[in-house]
Design a protein around this motif. Structure first.
Motif, PDB file in Angstrom:
ATOM      1  N   ARG A 169      -4.201 -11.959  12.065  1.00  0.00           N
ATOM      2  CA  ARG A 169      -3.265 -11.367  13.027  1.00  0.00           C
ATOM      3  C   ARG A 169      -3.877 -10.094  13.605  1.00  0.00           C
ATOM      4  NH1 ARG A 169       1.844 -12.535  13.754  1.00  0.00           N
ATOM      5  NH2 ARG A 169       2.015 -13.510  11.714  1.00  0.00           N
ATOM      6  N   PHE A 170      -3.736  -9.970  14.914  1.00  0.00           N
ATOM      7  CA  PHE A 170      -4.266  -8.819  15.636  1.00  0.00           C
ATOM      8  C   PHE A 170      -3.112  -8.160  16.379  1.00  0.00           C
ATOM      9  CE2 PHE A 170      -6.121  -7.380  19.833  1.00  0.00           C
ATOM     10  CZ  PHE A 170      -6.824  -6.287  19.348  1.00  0.00           C
ATOM     11  N   GLU A 171      -2.842  -6.898  16.068  1.00  0.00           N
ATOM     12  CA  GLU A 171      -1.792  -6.148  16.751  1.00  0.00           C
ATOM     13  C   GLU A 171      -2.443  -5.045  17.584  1.00  0.00           C
ATOM     14  OE1 GLU A 171       1.019  -4.653  13.962  1.00  0.00           O
ATOM     15  OE2 GLU A 171       1.347  -6.612  13.005  1.00  0.00           O
ATOM     16  N   SER A 172      -2.061  -4.980  18.844  1.00  0.00           N
ATOM     17  CA  SER A 172      -2.612  -3.989  19.758  1.00  0.00           C
ATOM     18  C   SER A 172      -1.468  -3.352  20.529  1.00  0.00           C
ATOM     19  CB  SER A 172      -3.597  -4.669  20.718  1.00  0.00           C
ATOM     20  OG  SER A 172      -4.032  -3.775  21.719  1.00  0.00           O
ATOM     21  N   ARG A 173      -1.442  -2.030  20.545  1.00  0.00           N
ATOM     22  CA  ARG A 173      -0.375  -1.306  21.242  1.00  0.00           C
ATOM     23  C   ARG A 173      -0.976  -0.305  22.214  1.00  0.00           C
ATOM     24  NH1 ARG A 173       1.268  -2.280  16.140  1.00  0.00           N
ATOM     25  NH2 ARG A 173       3.415  -3.001  15.822  1.00  0.00           N
ATOM     26  N   PHE A 174      -0.504  -0.350  23.445  1.00  0.00           N
ATOM     27  CA  PHE A 174      -0.834   0.682  24.427  1.00  0.00           C
ATOM     28  C   PHE A 174       0.503   1.237  24.886  1.00  0.00           C
ATOM     29  CE2 PHE A 174      -4.692   1.645  27.171  1.00  0.00           C
ATOM     30  CZ  PHE A 174      -4.237   2.903  27.489  1.00  0.00           C
ATOM     31  N   GLU A 175       0.989   2.232  24.149  1.00  0.00           N
ATOM     32  CA  GLU A 175       2.345   2.740  24.335  1.00  0.00           C
ATOM     33  C   GLU A 175       2.322   4.179  24.833  1.00  0.00           C
ATOM     34  OE1 GLU A 175       4.634   0.216  20.848  1.00  0.00           O
ATOM     35  OE2 GLU A 175       3.670   2.109  20.335  1.00  0.00           O
ATOM     36  N   ARG A 176       3.332   4.508  25.632  1.00  0.00           N
ATOM     37  CA  ARG A 176       3.500   5.855  26.152  1.00  0.00           C
ATOM     38  C   ARG A 176       4.983   6.224  26.101  1.00  0.00           C
ATOM     39  NH1 ARG A 176      -0.142   4.393  31.461  1.00  0.00           N
ATOM     40  NH2 ARG A 176      -2.188   4.999  30.656  1.00  0.00           N
ATOM     41  N   TRP A 177       5.246   7.521  26.183  1.00  0.00           N
ATOM     42  CA  TRP A 177       6.623   8.000  26.280  1.00  0.00           C
ATOM     43  C   TRP A 177       6.778   8.659  27.631  1.00  0.00           C
ATOM     44  CZ3 TRP A 177      11.353   7.398  25.367  1.00  0.00           C
ATOM     45  CH2 TRP A 177      12.295   8.422  25.365  1.00  0.00           C
ATOM     46  N   ARG A 178       7.253   7.901  28.604  1.00  0.00           N
ATOM     47  CA  ARG A 178       7.454   8.379  29.967  1.00  0.00           C
ATOM     48  C   ARG A 178       8.841   7.958  30.438  1.00  0.00           C
ATOM     49  NH1 ARG A 178       1.525   6.958  32.684  1.00  0.00           N
ATOM     50  NH2 ARG A 178       0.348   8.514  31.497  1.00  0.00           N
ATOM     51  N   PRO A 179       9.874   8.617  29.914  1.00  0.00           N
ATOM     52  CA  PRO A 179      11.250   8.181  30.223  1.00  0.00           C
ATOM     53  C   PRO A 179      11.643   8.367  31.678  1.00  0.00           C
ATOM     54  CG  PRO A 179      11.255  10.241  28.993  1.00  0.00           C
ATOM     55  CD  PRO A 179       9.855   9.755  28.976  1.00  0.00           C
ATOM     56  N   GLN A 180      10.920   9.218  32.402  1.00  0.00           N
ATOM     57  CA  GLN A 180      11.241   9.449  33.814  1.00  0.00           C
ATOM     58  C   GLN A 180      10.255   8.692  34.697  1.00  0.00           C
ATOM     59  OE1 GLN A 180      14.030  11.082  34.509  1.00  0.00           O
ATOM     60  NE2 GLN A 180      14.280  11.404  32.302  1.00  0.00           N
ATOM     61  N   ARG A 262      -2.569   2.083  17.442  1.00  0.00           N
ATOM     62  CA  ARG A 262      -3.264   1.447  18.571  1.00  0.00           C
ATOM     63  C   ARG A 262      -3.735   0.047  18.164  1.00  0.00           C
ATOM     64  NH1 ARG A 262      -4.671  -1.107  21.904  1.00  0.00           N
ATOM     65  NH2 ARG A 262      -6.201  -0.802  23.559  1.00  0.00           N
ATOM     66  N   PHE A 263      -4.299  -0.075  16.974  1.00  0.00           N
ATOM     67  CA  PHE A 263      -4.716  -1.374  16.448  1.00  0.00           C
ATOM     68  C   PHE A 263      -4.269  -1.533  15.003  1.00  0.00           C
ATOM     69  CE2 PHE A 263      -8.352  -0.923  19.559  1.00  0.00           C
ATOM     70  CZ  PHE A 263      -7.944  -1.944  20.395  1.00  0.00           C
ATOM     71  N   ARG A 264      -3.834  -2.726  14.666  1.00  0.00           N
ATOM     72  CA  ARG A 264      -3.611  -3.127  13.278  1.00  0.00           C
ATOM     73  C   ARG A 264      -4.154  -4.550  13.166  1.00  0.00           C
ATOM     74  NH1 ARG A 264       1.240  -5.386  10.488  1.00  0.00           N
ATOM     75  NH2 ARG A 264       1.149  -4.808   8.292  1.00  0.00           N
ATOM     76  N   VAL A 265      -5.251  -4.692  12.439  1.00  0.00           N
ATOM     77  CA  VAL A 265      -5.954  -5.969  12.356  1.00  0.00           C
ATOM     78  C   VAL A 265      -5.917  -6.439  10.907  1.00  0.00           C
ATOM     79  CG1 VAL A 265      -8.022  -7.222  13.051  1.00  0.00           C
ATOM     80  CG2 VAL A 265      -7.508  -5.009  14.108  1.00  0.00           C
ATOM     81  N   LEU A 266      -5.340  -7.604  10.677  1.00  0.00           N
ATOM     82  CA  LEU A 266      -5.146  -8.118   9.321  1.00  0.00           C
ATOM     83  C   LEU A 266      -6.024  -9.341   9.089  1.00  0.00           C
ATOM     84  CD1 LEU A 266      -1.248  -7.861   9.173  1.00  0.00           C
ATOM     85  CD2 LEU A 266      -2.961  -6.160   8.461  1.00  0.00           C
ATOM     86  N   PHE A 272      -7.333  -3.279   8.942  1.00  0.00           N
ATOM     87  CA  PHE A 272      -7.779  -2.030   9.556  1.00  0.00           C
ATOM     88  C   PHE A 272      -6.668  -1.512  10.449  1.00  0.00           C
ATOM     89  CE2 PHE A 272      -9.867   0.130  13.225  1.00  0.00           C
ATOM     90  CZ  PHE A 272     -10.456   1.193  12.532  1.00  0.00           C
ATOM     91  N   VAL A 273      -6.361  -0.217  10.321  1.00  0.00           N
ATOM     92  CA  VAL A 273      -5.312   0.419  11.117  1.00  0.00           C
ATOM     93  C   VAL A 273      -5.895   1.648  11.792  1.00  0.00           C
ATOM     94  CG1 VAL A 273      -3.042   1.506  11.107  1.00  0.00           C
ATOM     95  CG2 VAL A 273      -3.505  -0.404   9.567  1.00  0.00           C
ATOM     96  N   LYS A 274      -5.637   1.764  13.090  1.00  0.00           N
ATOM     97  CA  LYS A 274      -6.175   2.888  13.860  1.00  0.00           C
ATOM     98  C   LYS A 274      -5.098   3.442  14.787  1.00  0.00           C
ATOM     99  CE  LYS A 274      -9.451   5.477  15.859  1.00  0.00           C
ATOM    100  NZ  LYS A 274      -8.498   6.307  16.662  1.00  0.00           N
TER     101      LYS A 274
END
Length: 377
Positions: A169-180, A262-266, A272-274
């Motif tokens: 399993r490969f988890e990839s997140r490109f997240e931001r907090w831009r409520p406006q 940003r990454f969680r690779v199982l 590996f978690v970054k």
């Protein structure tokens, strides 16, 4: 869905500019993409020179002339591939809806082209551009700079070295907090604008997943519009089942009040978690340029290194810190210059971009219809 094997070079480009002086680059667009990413990287690349910037905005014209003394500024992109002012490479960094017509015009004139992602609005359009480049023997590449992120390079090395075993399993997140909302075409819901996070940040995370694990067999997605007044998706999840058996779970969001890894690779042996983002974009935004200071480019401090291990959470100290490889955006344009000079591999071909766009299109259909979209082998 056919794919170039992950990690393999794209087909070699004919060397149209062997020998001679530096290749003259014409940059179309001097907004975020043009001024922050392309212009600085072109200027920092041996064998390339930023010759012309295309913008009709007076403030951006002044900004370009101040940053690059002697650069020619024009309001007409057509000058880049017509008459005696034709350049050796056109870089398209203008709004998404202009990518296909501008790339088509330049390729038809036999001028090599780099196009910022996404190459097009559909996989069919991307394949048409790839076919045009093939028929005319003209170089065409897509700027997928996140292949040279520090964390992605590190994950790729860990997988290649077998540190994780078989990735499941490969988890990839490109997240931001831009409520406006910030406004502009990137947040427009008009289909012709090709806005929203699916085609923006989604282009990055899908491309990375395909590079690591190969073609998609099935795609499921949830694309939501969260912020008041928003027109385009700003919180999207994409699940890819790869033909290799790996499952990729990809998140892009402008509404994440707490940012995930940003990454969680199982894998079968370890995970590996970054956390955190590659530092190159922030450095470019702050005006730093590769090779101009004594500070190593793309390097991050030790406290941001990811952790490799099994059976424990990195949040409680589990696992072993893994030094993050330096990020290397300059490698993209160095590869472009080598391809044009020597006929080397094309970094990120239009055929690869079409594969990414096919997944994005499937994700859009999946979210709209509430179905899983399967690809025929």
């Amino acid at each position: 869905m056919n794919a170039i094997a992950p990690g393999s070079p794209s087909p070699a480009s004919p060397p149209p500019h062997a020998g001679g002086g530096p290749l003259r680059v014409g940059l179309v667009g001097y907004g975020l993409a043009g001024s922050v990413f392309h212009a600085p990287l072109v200027a920092a690349t041996e064998g390339l020179v930023l010759d012309t910037v295309v913008t009709s905005d007076p403030a951006r014209r002044a900004q370009a002339e101040e940053a690059y003394p002697g650069v020619r500024v024009t309001a007409s992109a057509e000058e880049l591939w017509s008459g005696g002012s034709a350049v050796d490479l056109v870089v398209v960094a203008s709004p998404n809806k202009t990518h296909v017509p501008l790339a088509t015009a330049a390729l038809s004139a036999g001028v090599p082209v780099v196009v910022d992602k996404p190459l097009a609005g559909t996989a069919a359009e991307a394949r048409e551009l790839a076919g045009l480049a093939d028929r005319t023997g003209t170089f065409l590449s897509v700027f997928q700079n996140r292949r040279w992120d520090n964390d992605f390079l590190t994950v790729r090395r860990l997988i290649a070295d077998g540190e994780l075993g078989d990735v499941q399993r490969f988890e990839s997140r490109f997240e931001r907090w831009r409520p406006q909302l910030k406004g502009g075409w990137r947040e427009s819901g008009a289909p012709e604008e090709i806005g929203g996070l699916l085609y923006d940040l989604g282009s990055h995370v899908v491309d990375q997943a395909l590079v690591l694990f190969g073609p998609a067999a099935a795609v499921y997605a949830e694309a939501d519009v969260r912020r008041p007044g928003a027109e385009a998706d700003d919180d999207t999840f994409i699940a890819i089942t790869h033909e290799s058996g790996v499952r990729s779970h990809l998140y892009v969001s402008a509404t994440a009040a707490q940012l995930g890894p940003r990454f969680r690779v199982l894998g079968s042996r370890a995970g590996f978690v970054k956390y955190g983002l590659d530092p190159q974009e922030a450095a470019l935004r702050d005006g730093h340029r590769p090779g101009t200071t004594g500070t190593p480019w793309g390097v991050e401090p030790e406290h941001l290194w990811g952790r490799l291990g099994s059976g424990e959470s990195p949040a409680t100290g589990g696992g072993t810190p893994v030094p993050t490889l330096p990020g290397d955006y300059p490698a993209y344009y160095a590869a472009v210059a080598a391809a044009l000079r020597d006929g080397g591999p094309v970094p990120v071909s239009a055929h690869e971009a079409a594969q990414c766009l096919a997944v994005l299109e499937a994700a859009r259909v999946s979210s709209r219809d509430g179905v899983t979209v399967s690809f025929e082998n």
